[in-house]
Scaffold this active site. Structure first.
Site, short mmCIF file in Angstrom:
data_model
loop_
_atom_site.label_atom_id
_atom_site.label_comp_id
_atom_site.label_asym_id
_atom_site.label_seq_id
_atom_site.Cartn_x
_atom_site.Cartn_y
_atom_site.Cartn_z
N GLY A 231 -41.32 -38.24 84.72
CA GLY A 231 -40.53 -39.46 84.86
C GLY A 231 -39.18 -39.32 84.19
O GLY A 231 -38.76 -38.20 83.87
N ASN A 232 -38.49 -40.42 83.99
CA ASN A 232 -37.20 -40.38 83.30
C ASN A 232 -37.02 -41.65 82.49
O ASN A 232 -37.88 -42.54 82.50
CB ASN A 232 -36.06 -40.15 84.30
CG ASN A 232 -35.98 -41.26 85.32
OD1 ASN A 232 -35.75 -42.40 84.98
ND2 ASN A 232 -36.21 -40.91 86.59
N ARG A 233 -35.91 -41.73 81.78
CA ARG A 233 -35.72 -42.80 80.79
C ARG A 233 -35.18 -44.10 81.35
O ARG A 233 -34.87 -45.01 80.61
CB ARG A 233 -34.76 -42.32 79.70
CG ARG A 233 -35.28 -41.18 78.88
CD ARG A 233 -34.30 -40.86 77.76
NE ARG A 233 -34.58 -39.60 77.13
CZ ARG A 233 -35.51 -39.44 76.19
NH1 ARG A 233 -36.22 -40.47 75.80
NH2 ARG A 233 -35.72 -38.25 75.67
#
Ligand code: CTP
Length: 458
Positions: A231-233
């Protein structure tokens, strides 16, 4: 970010000289250097220039009354004094110099100067005899030598009295240079917009009524196995701010939401997705309306889309074992793909099919770390109409913050660097471009229609 005053808040004090009108231009020059500007007018300045133009241009309430509170109950001139990186008084009258030298805080301009620890720059303008009067000389010396203010001396030339002499307000670029020099390399004093003067909600009209805006928000997740993902932030804050602002401006809004940490706006149609493949499918479902026309007027790709995904996600939970090597493949570039569909192009950029009618406006984001130099190339590569670029490594910008400092790059090569703003204000600035572009598109379509040859008589 370009601009010698990028990220700075400058308090601009205007006092009652005939040169007060030049302060409007000074405000623009300070903004062109990237500054956020808050304006204070002395009572006599308001007789030369009204607060309205300053408020509209600065997007902050203009301080005119010492005893008035801001809408959120704070004391306006104290807020400016406490948060500005510099106060510039231009034009400064002889009365201002005298009052300041004596420490008399009878109006918002003198009170702000007294209340601040920021550097103060003073650009006097007055009649030649007033400038050479010993009282003025003494007051100027006081301000410069005792208070450490920078004095931008007036220039020689024709004066309002019809005479010639020294007393004309210095050329504006000199004043801007003096502000830059006075700040030097100090740190930005108060980067948090909430601690700065409030932003005037410039009432935007319902300029997106009857428009359908699709906003992708949040971060996509790519499954490694049924339990784990890449995933990412992204939290979805920026995309949600855009959706909310578009709703407030009368648009019909579809939010395609990947993983988010914030509530989704009421009033929008919401499509939930997880992976880049889901997002792509959801997007492709929106491109055409049932009658074959374009399914939306504008797409804003605020989602942080995964760039890589596991080639073969496991369908059972992977055991820890001795280690794991994941084979990743690049994901399709969704922004570029929708841009191509919008313009009827194939992957090589050659026209292969009908463009969407009417052609929608496509906005991309570019999350960069460090310089934004790659943004212009990204805009071209992705075929977007507008690219909003930000440095996610910069304090106050990027993931999870309530603020953002962005540059907006348009397909015509123009670039606008905005100061640090709340995400809602960034959203509105972006939608200003969208609303304008859609109005121009419709105007061109109408002109086109009237030029079309009339149908053959039956
Ligand atoms: N984007 C997209 N599809 C992808 C990756 C990104 O549609 N597979 C969109 C994002 O939603 C954003 C824009 O493209 O609007 C730019 O995203 P960014 O991550 O900055 O660019 P990348 O294409 O990932 O380029 P790079 O990895 O070289 O920075």
């Amino acid at each position: 970010m370009t601009g010698r005053l990028a990220g700075r808040l400058i308090g601009l004090g205007v006092t009652g000289s005939i040169a007060a009108y030049k302060a409007v231009e000074l405000l623009r020059l300070l903004q062109a250097e990237g500054a956020d500007v808050a304006v204070m007018l002395s009572p006599s300045a308001t007789r030369f220039v009204g607060p309205l133009s300053f408020a509209a241009l600065s997007r902050h309430p203009v301080e005119t009354e010492l005893l008035e509170l801001t809408e959120d109950g704070r004391i306006g001139h104290i807020v400016v004094g406490d948060s500005a990186d510099a106060i510039v008084v231009a034009p400064a009258t002889a009365h201002f110099l005298g009052a300041m030298a004596a420490g008399l805080a009878g109006d918002v301009v003198t009170a702000t100067c007294l209340a601040t620890r920021a550097p103060v720059i003073v650009a006097p303008a007055m009649d030649g005899d007033m400038w050479t009067h010993p009282a003025t000389r003494r007051n100027v010396a006081n301000l410069r030598d005792e208070f450490g203010y920078t004095i931008v001396e007036p220039e020689a030339g024709p004066l309002a009295s019809g005479q010639s002499g020294v007393g004309r307000l210095a050329e504006l670029p000199r004043i801007v240079d003096a502000v830059v020099a006075a700040i030097g390399d100090r740190q930005v004093r108060v980067p948090d917009p909430a601690a700065r003067p409030p932003v005037v909600a410039t009432a935007r009209d319902a300029d997106l009524a009857n428009r359908h805006i699709v906003v992708t928000v949040g971060g996509t997740r790519e499954a490694i196995d049924p339990v784990r993902f890449i995933g990412n932030r992204s939290t979805g804050k920026m995309g949600v701010a855009i959706a909310e602002a578009a709703l407030a401006r009368g648009a019909r809004v579809t939010v395609i939401a990947a993983s988010v940490e914030v509530g989704l706006p009421l009033g929008a149609a919401v499509v939930r997705v997880e992976s880049t493949a889901d997002l792509r499918a959801a997007l492709l479902r929106t491109t055409h309306a049932p009658d074959g026309a374009a399914g939306f007027d504008a797409l804003v790709m605020a989602a942080a889309v995964a760039d890589f995904r596991p080639v073969r996600p496991a369908d059972r939970k992977l055991e820890r074992g001795s280690g794991l090597i994941l084979e990743l493949e690049p994901t399709p570039d969704l922004l570029a793909e929708v841009g191509r569909i919008a313009h009827g192009l194939d992957s090589e950029g050659a026209p292969t099919r009908e463009p969407l009618r009417p052609v929608p406006f496509v906005v991309g984001f570019a999350a960069e770390t460090g310089s934004l130099d790659r943004a212009a190339e990204k805009l071209r590569r992705k075929g977007a109409d507008l690219l909003v670029a930000n440095d996610v490594a910069e304090p106050g910008s990027g993931f999870g913050t309530d603020t953002n400092r962005v540059a907006m790059l348009a397909a015509d090569g123009s670039r606008e660097d905005l100061p640090l703003l709340s995400k809602r204000e960034v959203a509105d600035r972006l939608l200003d471009c969208v609303a304008l572009a859609l109005d121009e598109r419709d105007a061109a379509l109408q002109t086109g229609r009237t030029n079309e040859p009339s149908p053959e008589p039956a």
